[in-house]
Write a protein that holds these residues in place. Structure first.
Motif, PDB file in Angstrom:
ATOM      1  N   LEU A 132       0.829  -1.197   0.000  1.00 20.76           N
ATOM      2  CA  LEU A 132       0.000   0.000   0.000  1.00 20.76           C
ATOM      3  C   LEU A 132       0.867   1.252   0.000  1.00 20.76           C
ATOM      4  O   LEU A 132       0.595   2.205  -0.728  1.00 20.76           O
ATOM      5  CB  LEU A 132      -0.935   0.005   1.210  1.00 20.76           C
ATOM      6  N   ALA A 133       1.919   1.260   0.802  1.00 22.24           N
ATOM      7  CA  ALA A 133       2.824   2.405   0.836  1.00 22.24           C
ATOM      8  C   ALA A 133       3.483   2.619  -0.526  1.00 22.24           C
ATOM      9  O   ALA A 133       3.632   3.757  -0.983  1.00 22.24           O
ATOM     10  CB  ALA A 133       3.875   2.209   1.922  1.00 22.24           C
ATOM     11  N   GLN A 167       0.833   4.081  -2.893  1.00 19.83           N
ATOM     12  CA  GLN A 167       0.562   5.474  -2.579  1.00 19.83           C
ATOM     13  C   GLN A 167       1.726   6.361  -3.005  1.00 19.83           C
ATOM     14  O   GLN A 167       1.519   7.465  -3.497  1.00 19.83           O
ATOM     15  CB  GLN A 167       0.269   5.651  -1.093  1.00 19.83           C
ATOM     16  N   ARG A 225       1.667   6.913  -6.658  1.00 21.65           N
ATOM     17  CA  ARG A 225       0.560   7.784  -7.033  1.00 21.65           C
ATOM     18  C   ARG A 225       0.815   9.230  -6.614  1.00 21.65           C
ATOM     19  O   ARG A 225       0.062  10.114  -6.969  1.00 21.65           O
ATOM     20  CB  ARG A 225      -0.713   7.267  -6.370  1.00 21.65           C
ATOM     21  N   ARG A 261       1.028  10.361  -3.387  1.00 25.22           N
ATOM     22  CA  ARG A 261       0.433  10.722  -2.103  1.00 25.22           C
ATOM     23  C   ARG A 261       1.391  10.394  -0.986  1.00 25.22           C
ATOM     24  O   ARG A 261       2.237   9.524  -1.106  1.00 25.22           O
ATOM     25  CB  ARG A 261      -0.861   9.939  -1.881  1.00 25.22           C
ATOM     26  N   ARG A 262       1.196  11.085   0.110  1.00 20.73           N
ATOM     27  CA  ARG A 262       2.000  10.779   1.290  1.00 20.73           C
ATOM     28  C   ARG A 262       1.550   9.435   1.852  1.00 20.73           C
ATOM     29  O   ARG A 262       0.373   9.093   1.789  1.00 20.73           O
ATOM     30  CB  ARG A 262       1.799  11.855   2.359  1.00 20.73           C
ATOM     31  N   PRO A 263       2.475   8.672   2.414  1.00 18.07           N
ATOM     32  CA  PRO A 263       2.073   7.395   3.014  1.00 18.07           C
ATOM     33  C   PRO A 263       1.219   7.624   4.251  1.00 18.07           C
ATOM     34  O   PRO A 263       1.280   8.671   4.881  1.00 18.07           O
ATOM     35  CB  PRO A 263       3.397   6.725   3.365  1.00 18.07           C
ATOM     36  N   ARG A 264       0.428   6.640   4.578  1.00 19.09           N
ATOM     37  CA  ARG A 264      -0.422   6.705   5.756  1.00 19.09           C
ATOM     38  C   ARG A 264       0.427   6.820   7.005  1.00 19.09           C
ATOM     39  O   ARG A 264       1.446   6.156   7.137  1.00 19.09           O
ATOM     40  CB  ARG A 264      -1.277   5.445   5.835  1.00 19.09           C
TER      41      ARG A 264
END
Length: 84
Positions: free
Chosen positions: A43-44, A47, A50, A52-55
């Motif tokens: 997922l990281a 992201q 893409r 986006r910042r990682p969660r």
């Protein structure tokens, strides 16, 4: 106390059953934990690819801001539910 461990003569069936159940539960935990870690890494990576910042960690921090395309309102639909 020995009567308890003898299990009424069925100790040869009961105690191995407990052992097998414990091993299965331990393996289930390990495989699930490894799958979780693998999925979090994937997922990281997705992201990051893409842009986006990682969660953030589970420390109670606020989640990352949503990307603009995720907050844009949907196009209105007509009465039949079709997009205009």
């Amino acid at each position: 106390m020995q009567d308890f461990f003898d299990m009424g003569g069925y100790a040869g069936f009961v105690w191995p059953s407990y052992g097998i159940a414990a091993v299965v539960l331990a393996l289930l935990f390990v495989f699930t934990w490894r799958l979780l870690k693998t999925s979090e890494r994937r997922l990281a990576q997705l992201q990051a690819a893409r842009g986006r910042r990682p969660r953030r960690d589970r420390a109670g921090d606020a989640p990352a801001a949503a990307a603009p395309h995720e907050t844009a309102p949907a196009e209105p639909a007509d009465a039949a539910g079709e997009m205009r």
